[in-house]
Every structure is written in C-alpha cells, then in structure tokens.
Scaffold this active site. Sequence first.
Site, PDB file in Angstrom:
ATOM      1  N   THR A 185       0.868  -1.174   0.000  1.00 23.86           N
ATOM      2  CA  THR A 185       0.000   0.000   0.000  1.00 23.86           C
ATOM      3  C   THR A 185       0.907   1.226   0.000  1.00 23.86           C
ATOM      4  OG1 THR A 185      -0.023   0.201   2.379  1.00 23.86           O
ATOM      5  CG2 THR A 185      -1.714  -1.196   1.410  1.00 23.86           C
ATOM      6  N   GLU A 330      -5.727  -3.993  -0.182  1.00 22.57           N
ATOM      7  CA  GLU A 330      -5.964  -5.092   0.762  1.00 22.57           C
ATOM      8  C   GLU A 330      -7.148  -5.970   0.351  1.00 22.57           C
ATOM      9  OE1 GLU A 330      -5.336  -1.987   1.397  1.00 22.57           O
ATOM     10  OE2 GLU A 330      -4.285  -1.678   3.300  1.00 22.57           O
ATOM     11  N   LYS A 439     -13.913  17.306  11.795  1.00 21.20           N
ATOM     12  CA  LYS A 439     -14.750  17.261  12.998  1.00 21.20           C
ATOM     13  C   LYS A 439     -15.056  18.689  13.421  1.00 21.20           C
ATOM     14  CE  LYS A 439     -13.226  12.732  14.231  1.00 21.20           C
ATOM     15  NZ  LYS A 439     -11.895  12.305  13.819  1.00 21.20           N
ATOM     16  N   TRP A 444     -19.420  15.383  12.111  1.00 17.76           N
ATOM     17  CA  TRP A 444     -18.480  15.110  11.026  1.00 17.76           C
ATOM     18  C   TRP A 444     -18.934  15.755   9.722  1.00 17.76           C
ATOM     19  CZ3 TRP A 444     -16.867   9.220  11.416  1.00 17.76           C
ATOM     20  CH2 TRP A 444     -16.195   9.026  12.633  1.00 17.76           C
TER      21      TRP A 444
HETATM   22  P1  ADP Z   1      -3.711   3.680  -0.946  1.00 23.06           P
HETATM   23  O1  ADP Z   1      -4.706   3.571   0.167  1.00 23.06           O
HETATM   24  O2  ADP Z   1      -2.390   3.229  -0.523  1.00 23.06           O
HETATM   25  O3  ADP Z   1      -3.745   4.961  -1.675  1.00 23.06           O
HETATM   26  P2  ADP Z   1      -5.411   1.992  -2.537  1.00 23.06           P
HETATM   27  O4  ADP Z   1      -5.363   2.148  -3.968  1.00 23.06           O
HETATM   28  O5  ADP Z   1      -5.514   0.659  -1.956  1.00 23.06           O
HETATM   29  O6  ADP Z   1      -4.089   2.612  -2.043  1.00 23.06           O
HETATM   30  O7  ADP Z   1      -6.522   2.961  -1.975  1.00 23.06           O
HETATM   31  C1  ADP Z   1      -7.661   2.521  -1.325  1.00 23.06           C
HETATM   32  C2  ADP Z   1      -8.430   3.699  -0.816  1.00 23.06           C
HETATM   33  O8  ADP Z   1      -8.796   4.570  -1.869  1.00 23.06           O
HETATM   34  C3  ADP Z   1      -9.717   3.344  -0.160  1.00 23.06           C
HETATM   35  O9  ADP Z   1      -9.526   2.920   1.161  1.00 23.06           O
HETATM   36  C4  ADP Z   1     -10.505   4.647  -0.263  1.00 23.06           C
HETATM   37  O10 ADP Z   1     -10.139   5.556   0.748  1.00 23.06           O
HETATM   38  C5  ADP Z   1     -10.038   5.199  -1.575  1.00 23.06           C
HETATM   39  N1  ADP Z   1     -11.005   4.902  -2.626  1.00 23.06           N
HETATM   40  C6  ADP Z   1     -10.953   3.926  -3.548  1.00 23.06           C
HETATM   41  N2  ADP Z   1     -12.017   3.981  -4.367  1.00 23.06           N
HETATM   42  C7  ADP Z   1     -12.781   5.003  -3.953  1.00 23.06           C
HETATM   43  C8  ADP Z   1     -14.029   5.575  -4.386  1.00 23.06           C
HETATM   44  N3  ADP Z   1     -14.708   5.124  -5.436  1.00 23.06           N
HETATM   45  N4  ADP Z   1     -14.508   6.631  -3.685  1.00 23.06           N
HETATM   46  C9  ADP Z   1     -13.849   7.120  -2.622  1.00 23.06           C
HETATM   47  N5  ADP Z   1     -12.681   6.635  -2.180  1.00 23.06           N
HETATM   48  C10 ADP Z   1     -12.146   5.588  -2.827  1.00 23.06           C
END
Ligand code: ADP
Length: 542
Positions: A185, A330, A439, A444
């Site tokens: 990640t 993940e 917050k 929120w």
């Molecule tokens: P990193 O977290 O390391 O940037 P990832 O590509 O695994 O790598 O990112 C996952 C995160 O991206 C999710 O936990 C979420 O916060 C965000 N995310 C992914 N798709 C969406 C979406 N359609 N809308 C909002 N957030 C998203």
Amino acid sequence: MLGLMQEWPLLCHKILDAAATQHGKREIVTRSIEGPIVRTTYTDARTRALKVAQRLERDGFLLGDRIATLAWNSARHLEAWYGIMGIGAIYHTLNPRLFPEQLAWIMNHAQDRAIFVDLTFVPLLEKIAGQVKSLTRIIILTDREHMPATGLANTVCYEDWLAEADGDFRWRQFDEQTAAGMCYTSGTTGDPKGVLYSHRSNVLHAMIAAMPDAMGISSRDVILPVVPMFHANAWGLGQSAPMIGAKLVMPGARMDGASIYELLDTEKVTFSAAVPTVWLMLLQYLEEAGKKLPFLNKVVIGGSACPSMITQKFQDNYDVEVVHAWGMTEMSPLGTLCTMKPETDDLRGEERLAVQKTQGFAPFGVEMKVTDDDDNAHPWDGKTFGRLKVRGPAVARAYYGDAGTEQFGEEGWFDTGDVAFIDPNGYMQITDRAKDVIKSGGEWISTIDLENLAVGHPDVAEAAVIGVSHPKWDERPLLVVVPKAGKEPSKSEILGFMDGKVAKWWMPDDIAFVTEIPHTATGKIQKTALREQFRGYRLPTV
Ligand code: ADP
C-alpha cells in the site's frame, strides 16, 4: 461426510490455460515502450509465460521467491506475471511513482530476488539496485536492438533470455493457498505495508469481478485496463480478462487523453477502467477535439470518489455507462461496484445520479458493515456513518511481516480506514477516510462531498477540502481550488454555486486558490501534505 467432487486447486496458471484453450486467437494489443503497437494472442502469452517459468527455474528461482516487476501495462508484463506464478514464485508489483528511497525500502522488506523492468524505469532502478542486496537478476523487458547501455549488474535482455527456453515445461503444482502476488500500500501514513495475494484469492477475485452485476465482462468485450498493473493488480483485470477470454488492449506508458482515445477508437474498446483523473483528461480531450466514443459501452471508475460531473458527461454526451467502484489494495482490490438493482434501475436523471454517487454494493464474496468506534454495527439507513469494515476470500487477513495488526479485528473483519454509510438497498457511500474527515462542533463533515460539489463548477479543475483548526468549532473546512487554465473564478462565485446543495454548516469557511494540489503515487489527493501546507492558516471566520 465430505463431498465427492474433484480436487481442482484454484491456481492462476489455469486462467491462462483456459484463455489459450478456449480463446487462443484473442489478441493482446500493446502500445509498446519502444513505440509501435504490438499484437500477440492468449496462445502466445501462454507459450511465452511457460518460457518465463522455465527460464526462471534455470536461473535458480523457485517456490516462494519474490520477483519484482517495475513495468507499465503490456503483454510482456502479463507474461512475466503468469510465468512467475507458474513456478510458485510471487510477482511483486512496484509503483514507479514512489520515491527511490521508498522503492528500495519496499524491495528490501520483500527481499526481492529478481526484477522485470521496463526501459522507462532503468534509470530509476539504477538509483536503487545497489541498495537491494537480495537482487540477483535484472531482466530488461525489451529486445536486443533496444537494450540500453547500463551499469546495472546481472542484467539480461528479456527477449534473448526468453529465447534460451523452448517452452517444454509444465506448471508446477502446489496448494491453492500459496502466495501468488504482492503489492505494498502506498502508505500515506507510516511505512508501506505488504499485501500478499494467494492463487486462490486471485482466482476467486477474478470470478467475482467478472460477474454480471460487478464488472459484467465477457469474451465479446475488448478491455483496456488504463489502471496500472502496479496499482492494486489493475483491479484484477490481468486475471479476469483472460479468464473470460476478452481481447486486451494495453496502454503502455501513454495515458494522456489523445493516446487513450486513439486506442479506444482503433481497437474498438468496449470496456475500460481508470481513476477519475484519467477520465477527466480524456473528457477534456474529447471536448477539445470534438470526438465521440462509438464503441465504448462501459467504464469503471474508482480509486477515489467519482464526481457526478464525470458520470453525467459519459452517460449524456457519449452514451457510455459509468460503474463507480470502491476497493483497496488489501481487497485485491474490488469491494463494491455501483450497478443497478431492480430497486434502483427505474430511476432516471438526478435520482439515478444520486445512486451512482455511491460506491455501490458488495458482490457475493465481499461482506461489509459500518460500525462505531466500539464495533457496534450501524443500521443501513443511508445516513449513519462510521468505520467501514469488510471480510471475504480476497480480503487480507494480515500484512506481510505482521505490520499494522490493529486493522485486523475479530472474526476476520478488516478495518478499511474509510468512513461510510450504507443505504437500505445495500449501496455504500464513502464519506471520507477516517483521518481526513472534518470534525466540526462534534459533528463530522464529509470532505469528499464538498470536493465533488466544487469540481462541478465549470471553472474548477481540481478541488480538495481539509480541516483547519478553529477555536470555537475545533475544525472548519477550507476548500483548496486549482482553477481551469485561463479561468479566474472568484470565491463568491464558487460558494454561490455550492450554496443550497449541502447543509449550511458544511459550507467551506474559505477558499484558497493554488496552481497545484499534491498527489500520492496512486493519484489520490495527498491530504497530509496539504494539511502541512495550510498549517496555521487563519480562516476569516476566526
Ligand atoms: P492507498 O490507500 O495506498 O492509496 P489503494 O489504492 O488501496 O491505495 O486505496 C484505497 C483507498 O482509496 C480506499 O480505502 C478509499 O479511501 C479510496 N477509494 C478507492 N475507491 C474510492 C471511491 N470510489 N470513492 C472514494 N474513495 C475511494
């Protein structure tokens, strides 16, 4: 009593076998790093992957070895994946957008023994290879004619190296729980964490992804994965496309609007997947060049929230269906996809767009719940938001080397770090990442909602919202805006545009105009950097 059905371990190389057997002539078209468009087939890919496997074994690599890839989406990268997995070794995709020190850290943590590298990234590898002592073999993904002059040790030319194998090889057999792939990640906080996919999880994820109400792809589709193979497995398309036998179009290094359009058009692409920024570039190109998209049927958009403006333009102006999706490294990575259920399918106009603003529902194979901080589940009422937790056969149960154990809860529930609510139809909407939510006075505020709204203004190119400290309310929203080239929108114009579309107390206290917003290696807005940049910012409401 046990059932009397066959043991047929879910191994990834069976996907490529099936593709070659049933869809052998189907093409894999690549915009090569060397320049020209190159055409191969699933039969070629299987033959060449067998050679990769054979050749890797001859070099002494075996079950459990981590073999890195630093490459764009291409047929060669795909062959390398399957060849690596076919001997029970583990492909480890590296994100070239990370800093060299981060990459070296990740490679050392994973103990990568070999690496397949594209020409583009040879200079990057030159900076870090010396720091990775476990590395004994560097395979440059090109032919002899294009081999660069490099001081890198233990380097071979992919095509020459491959030609030394005859392909007379059988995939190795092992348990389906064997590790197949690895991806770190991007670690916006703390060190990156390694996710270790298994053969079983990859195969199941590919099946889940292909289902009609998920990506809904078939052998009749022509699929262009713009999302890189190094970004969460190209959302599984490297497995689900061969599994169902669809033609693949690989964009290589060029992902600008004109290049993507060219492939969409000449290869008659029907299905594509990418993050919102890529689609923004394409839409801008289409508008400027006055082009249409006669072949494209569907695009999956995820990675960060998809603004309604993008959905609307694709659907209204180009007759392309948008599937908003959410997931994370993940989760292999798909978590939810926004396709229609009978309960929502009759909706039109604004009502349909409101559904499409959600990240969709979880397909079979993904369970989810939203909880408070004490793990009490919230009702699916479409408004109560809390921590989003998931589990399933393609969801991580631990990180490599036992990092981040606190995210793995009881009974397999993984805390995604996202904040969301779920509506009575099962549609989930992300309101924020837990660490980004604002917050204000004990309540929120969703930064994603405000950002989506702000980019709907015609003069706004990109928008980000962060919380800035406030003596009375604790935090209040600051909207950071990058105006479109040649435009100078005023604060009051943008605020006026947003007014009435969100709760009054959600409205930003101020707007700051900037020329650029920082992004992470996976193209997301880097809120930590932005908060740093605006630390101590004095809001006019103070
Ligand atoms: P990193 O977290 O390391 O940037 P990832 O590509 O695994 O790598 O990112 C996952 C995160 O991206 C999710 O936990 C979420 O916060 C965000 N995310 C992914 N798709 C969406 C979406 N359609 N809308 C909002 N957030 C998203």
